[in-house]
Design an enzyme around this catalytic site. Structure first.
Site, short mmCIF file in Angstrom:
data_model
loop_
_atom_site.label_atom_id
_atom_site.label_comp_id
_atom_site.label_asym_id
_atom_site.label_seq_id
_atom_site.Cartn_x
_atom_site.Cartn_y
_atom_site.Cartn_z
N GLU A 1 0.83 -1.20 0.00
CA GLU A 1 0.00 0.00 0.00
C GLU A 1 0.87 1.26 0.00
O GLU A 1 1.68 1.45 0.91
CB GLU A 1 -0.92 -0.02 1.22
CG GLU A 1 -1.87 -1.21 1.24
CD GLU A 1 -2.48 -1.47 2.60
OE1 GLU A 1 -2.32 -0.62 3.50
OE2 GLU A 1 -3.10 -2.52 2.77
N LEU B 1 -6.03 -1.73 -0.58
CA LEU B 1 -5.89 -1.81 0.88
C LEU B 1 -6.39 -3.17 1.35
O LEU B 1 -7.44 -3.31 1.96
CB LEU B 1 -6.69 -0.69 1.56
CG LEU B 1 -6.31 0.74 1.16
CD1 LEU B 1 -7.16 1.74 1.90
CD2 LEU B 1 -4.83 0.99 1.41
N GLU C 1 -4.44 -6.61 2.95
CA GLU C 1 -3.25 -7.38 3.31
C GLU C 1 -3.34 -8.82 2.81
O GLU C 1 -2.33 -9.43 2.44
CB GLU C 1 -3.04 -7.34 4.82
CG GLU C 1 -2.51 -6.02 5.35
CD GLU C 1 -3.53 -4.90 5.31
OE1 GLU C 1 -3.14 -3.72 5.25
OE2 GLU C 1 -4.74 -5.21 5.34
N GLN D 1 2.05 -1.93 6.00
CA GLN D 1 2.33 -0.60 6.52
C GLN D 1 2.70 -0.58 8.00
O GLN D 1 3.57 0.18 8.42
CB GLN D 1 1.14 0.33 6.27
CG GLN D 1 1.04 0.80 4.83
CD GLN D 1 0.08 1.96 4.67
OE1 GLN D 1 -0.75 2.23 5.54
NE2 GLN D 1 0.20 2.66 3.56
N TYR E 1 -1.15 -4.56 11.03
CA TYR E 1 -2.08 -4.75 9.91
C TYR E 1 -1.94 -6.12 9.25
O TYR E 1 -2.66 -6.43 8.30
CB TYR E 1 -1.86 -3.68 8.85
CG TYR E 1 -2.17 -2.26 9.28
CD1 TYR E 1 -2.77 -1.98 10.50
CD2 TYR E 1 -1.83 -1.19 8.45
CE1 TYR E 1 -3.02 -0.69 10.89
CE2 TYR E 1 -2.10 0.12 8.83
CZ TYR E 1 -2.70 0.36 10.05
OH TYR E 1 -2.96 1.66 10.42
N PHE F 1 -2.74 -8.97 10.28
CA PHE F 1 -3.73 -9.99 10.65
C PHE F 1 -4.78 -10.27 9.58
O PHE F 1 -5.19 -11.42 9.43
CB PHE F 1 -4.35 -9.64 12.01
CG PHE F 1 -3.31 -9.64 13.11
CD1 PHE F 1 -2.71 -10.82 13.51
CD2 PHE F 1 -2.91 -8.46 13.70
CE1 PHE F 1 -1.73 -10.84 14.49
CE2 PHE F 1 -1.93 -8.46 14.69
CZ PHE F 1 -1.34 -9.66 15.09
N HIS G 1 -1.06 0.53 16.09
CA HIS G 1 0.14 0.91 15.34
C HIS G 1 1.42 0.70 16.15
O HIS G 1 2.44 1.32 15.86
CB HIS G 1 0.06 2.37 14.90
CG HIS G 1 -1.09 2.70 14.02
ND1 HIS G 1 -2.36 2.93 14.51
CD2 HIS G 1 -1.18 2.84 12.68
CE1 HIS G 1 -3.18 3.20 13.52
NE2 HIS G 1 -2.49 3.15 12.39
#
Length: 324
Positions: A29, A58, A60, A82, A86, A88, A129
């Site tokens: 991404e 977007l 994964e 990213q 993310y 998962f 994050h």
């Protein structure tokens, strides 16, 4: 040699590998025009074009799945997630397909791909994050797992990961992306996957860490030296396979081990290392292995820095080991 941040070293590694091998492609991404959310892939689109630097939807699951298809058909994709948090939505692809392709095909197919992901906290990213999910990957047979802490290691190990015949999860501590700078060779070099780095020699206890926590581990060793305590420091660098010989030799010499990680405590990777130390060299220990980790809570926003293992917490664990 040139002074580089970790971001610059990673970018240089990708650039060199893409120039060296036309099979190397980058996808993720915003990796193209934007150059990635942390600018690790900056400039690669302009140099190698959209056929080799691909902005993806977007998704994964689509990123990991597409990378697997590319790898199985002869390319060497480097997929960027990213943030490690993310991964998962793409976890099923990674652990059910990527990790098992060589085994389930009887070696007819391999998955020579790299999944890069910024990991760890310390940047006020909150609970979506800032996570350190390495235990999930280490637990999955078929994946190699790398966690770097310096620009020099970042370049050498990323190049080695791209050339490896097995899938590699490559964890990059985002807190150290631009806070650490060191001399990095401008020429081609690789570092062996599976070998720890001896950052400091010592005789009284061994401090073991990797990735995000290494600045605090090294600072704790400095503070211990001021108090007359000689601490050996091992940076694991690779979590699967991890350097059993280096760890056992060091802890057998010092008799004490403090293991540091910013991941949650229960079922953490350092728990496995601590258990192995206790299981294999118990008679050589002067104290039980002690863990200094994150907490078994969602990663907080307001107390971001307190979640990470601090120098004070590491020193407290060292005192417990020395006083045992």
């Amino acid at each position: 040699m040139a002074p580089m941040t970790m971001v610059q070293a990673l970018n240089r590694a990708l650039d060199e590998e893409m120039a060296l091998d036309p099979r190397v492609v980058v996808l993720g991404e915003d990796v193209g025009k934007r150059g990635g959310v942390f600018l690790v892939t900056e400039g690669l689109l302009q140099k190698y074009g959209p056929d080799r630097v691909m902005d993806t939807p977007l998704s994964e699951a689509a990123i990991v799945g597409a990378a697997l298809g590319m790898a199985a058909h002869g390319l060497r994709p480097v997929a960027e997630i990213q943030f490690a948090d993310y991964i998962f939505p793409g976890f099923d692809q990674l652990v059910s397909q990527v990790a098992k392709l060589r085994y389930r095909s009887g070696g007819q197919f391999t998955a020579p791909l790299v999944v890069r992901m910024p990991s760890g906290g310390g940047v006020k990213g909150g609970h979506h994050h800032s996570q350190s999910p390495e235990a999930h990957f280490v637990h999955t047979a078929g994946l190699k797992v790398v966690a770097v802490s310096t620009p020099y290691d970042a370049k050498g190990l990323l190049k080695a990961a791209i050339r490896d015949e097995d899938p590699v999860v490559f964890l990059e501590p985002k807190r150290l992306y631009r806070s650490v700078k060191e001399e990095v060779p401008e020429e081609d070099y690789t570092l062996p996957i599976g070998k720890a780095a001896l950052r400091r020699e010592g005789k009284d206890l061994t401090l073991i860490g990797y990735g995000t926590v290494m600045p605090e581990v090294l600072q704790a060793a400095e503070e211990l030296a001021k108090a007359g305590v000689s601490a050996e420091v091992l940076d694991l660098r690779t979590l699967m396979p991890w350097d059993y010989e280096a760890v056992m030799n060091s802890v057998a010499k010092t008799g004490r081990a403090v293991l540091v990680s910013d991941a949650p405590r229960h079922a953490s990777f350092v728990s496995e290392v601590a258990a192995t130390i206790a299981e294999d060299i118990l008679d050589m220990l002067l104290a039980p292995p002690i863990r200094v980790t994150g907490f078994d809570t969602p990663y907080p926003y307001a107390q971001d820095k307190l979640y990470l293992p601090t120098v004070t917490r590491i020193l407290g664990a060292a005192k417990r080991a020395l006083d045992y």
